[in-house]
Design a protein around this motif. Structure first.
Motif, PDB file in Angstrom:
ATOM      1  N   CYS A   1       0.835  -1.199   0.000  1.00  0.00           N
ATOM      2  CA  CYS A   1       0.000   0.000   0.000  1.00  0.00           C
ATOM      3  C   CYS A   1       0.876   1.259   0.000  1.00  0.00           C
ATOM      4  O   CYS A   1       1.796   1.383   0.808  1.00  0.00           O
ATOM      5  CB  CYS A   1      -0.918  -0.022   1.216  1.00  0.00           C
ATOM      6  SG  CYS A   1      -1.995   1.416   1.323  1.00  0.00           S
ATOM      7  N   TYR A  33       0.103   4.046   0.984  1.00  0.00           N
ATOM      8  CA  TYR A  33      -0.209   4.891   2.138  1.00  0.00           C
ATOM      9  C   TYR A  33       0.311   4.286   3.439  1.00  0.00           C
ATOM     10  O   TYR A  33       0.929   4.961   4.241  1.00  0.00           O
ATOM     11  CB  TYR A  33      -1.721   5.119   2.234  1.00  0.00           C
ATOM     12  CG  TYR A  33      -2.291   5.737   0.972  1.00  0.00           C
ATOM     13  CD1 TYR A  33      -1.982   7.050   0.619  1.00  0.00           C
ATOM     14  CD2 TYR A  33      -3.113   5.003   0.116  1.00  0.00           C
ATOM     15  CE1 TYR A  33      -2.475   7.610  -0.547  1.00  0.00           C
ATOM     16  CE2 TYR A  33      -3.615   5.560  -1.048  1.00  0.00           C
ATOM     17  CZ  TYR A  33      -3.295   6.865  -1.378  1.00  0.00           C
ATOM     18  OH  TYR A  33      -3.778   7.421  -2.529  1.00  0.00           O
ATOM     19  N   CYS A  34       0.055   2.968   3.649  1.00  0.00           N
ATOM     20  CA  CYS A  34       0.383   2.378   4.964  1.00  0.00           C
ATOM     21  C   CYS A  34       1.367   1.218   4.879  1.00  0.00           C
ATOM     22  O   CYS A  34       1.735   0.664   5.911  1.00  0.00           O
ATOM     23  CB  CYS A  34      -0.906   1.924   5.648  1.00  0.00           C
ATOM     24  SG  CYS A  34      -1.602   0.440   4.888  1.00  0.00           S
ATOM     25  N   CYS A  92      -4.111  -0.788  -0.029  1.00  0.00           N
ATOM     26  CA  CYS A  92      -4.865  -1.835   0.658  1.00  0.00           C
ATOM     27  C   CYS A  92      -6.338  -1.434   0.617  1.00  0.00           C
ATOM     28  O   CYS A  92      -6.677  -0.281   0.346  1.00  0.00           O
ATOM     29  CB  CYS A  92      -4.367  -2.028   2.088  1.00  0.00           C
ATOM     30  SG  CYS A  92      -4.791  -0.671   3.196  1.00  0.00           S
ATOM     31  N   CYS A 123      -7.301   1.563   3.107  1.00  0.00           N
ATOM     32  CA  CYS A 123      -6.894   2.913   2.660  1.00  0.00           C
ATOM     33  C   CYS A 123      -7.703   3.336   1.444  1.00  0.00           C
ATOM     34  O   CYS A 123      -8.106   4.486   1.334  1.00  0.00           O
ATOM     35  CB  CYS A 123      -5.404   2.955   2.343  1.00  0.00           C
ATOM     36  SG  CYS A 123      -4.368   2.876   3.813  1.00  0.00           S
TER      37      CYS A 123
HETATM   38 ZN    ZN Z   1      -3.127   0.975   3.283  1.00  0.00          ZN
END
Ligand code: ZN
Length: 152
Positions: free
Chosen positions: A85, A87-88, A116, A119
């Motif tokens: 992901c 973002y995370c 993911c 997100c």
């Molecule tokens: Zn994520």
């Protein structure tokens, strides 16, 4: 000799024609899959294809070798981002538009990242700022080497 249509990944575009034998060879090597079969006909373990569709990676390489450009694909985005992901950093199974499609964001390499499900849902049709999300990296147009299928 029967001719079989070769289609791009997704089956939207005709790329050429090959002999049935050649097409069966492609199925055997797993560079293509059957797009449309001749009803009731088989060739050994394979249905007799009327058309075959290149697998994404082979299609990408074909475009790259013909035009020198790597065509955008969702699978390509996941590969470029190593199925993580943006973002995370958790395992990613979806592709997110950084500028949402609803806001005019395009489906291309620099506007799409692996994400993911959590997100992706959180981001939805919000901007990064609105969703309170940060990208771990700037999305980029990959080279062919960035998209090589992983060997497990
Ligand atoms: Zn994520």
């Amino acid at each position: 000799m029967t001719q079989v249509l070769i289609l791009n990944a997704g089956g939207q575009q005709v790329l050429g024609r090959v002999s049935l034998k050649h097409a069966i060879g492609m199925l055997y090597r797993q560079v293509a899959r059957v797009h449309e079969a001749v009803p009731g006909a088989s060739f050994g373990p394979y249905p007799v294809p009327r058309s075959v569709e290149l697998v994404q990676y082979i299609y990408t390489r074909w475009v790259y070798e013909t035009t020198g450009r790597v065509p955008y694909s969702k699978t390509g985005v996941l590969r470029r981002d190593h199925f993580r992901c943006a973002y995370c950093n958790r395992a990613a199974t979806t592709v997110d538009h950084v500028v949402p499609r609803a806001r005019g964001g395009k489906s291309n390499w620099t506007n799409c990242v692996a994400a993911c499900l959590d997100c992706n849902r959180r981001k939805d049709s919000l901007t990064l700022k609105e969703a309170g999300l940060k990208l771990r990296f700037t999305p980029f147009t990959p080279a062919m080497a960035d998209l090589a299928p992983r060997r497990y």
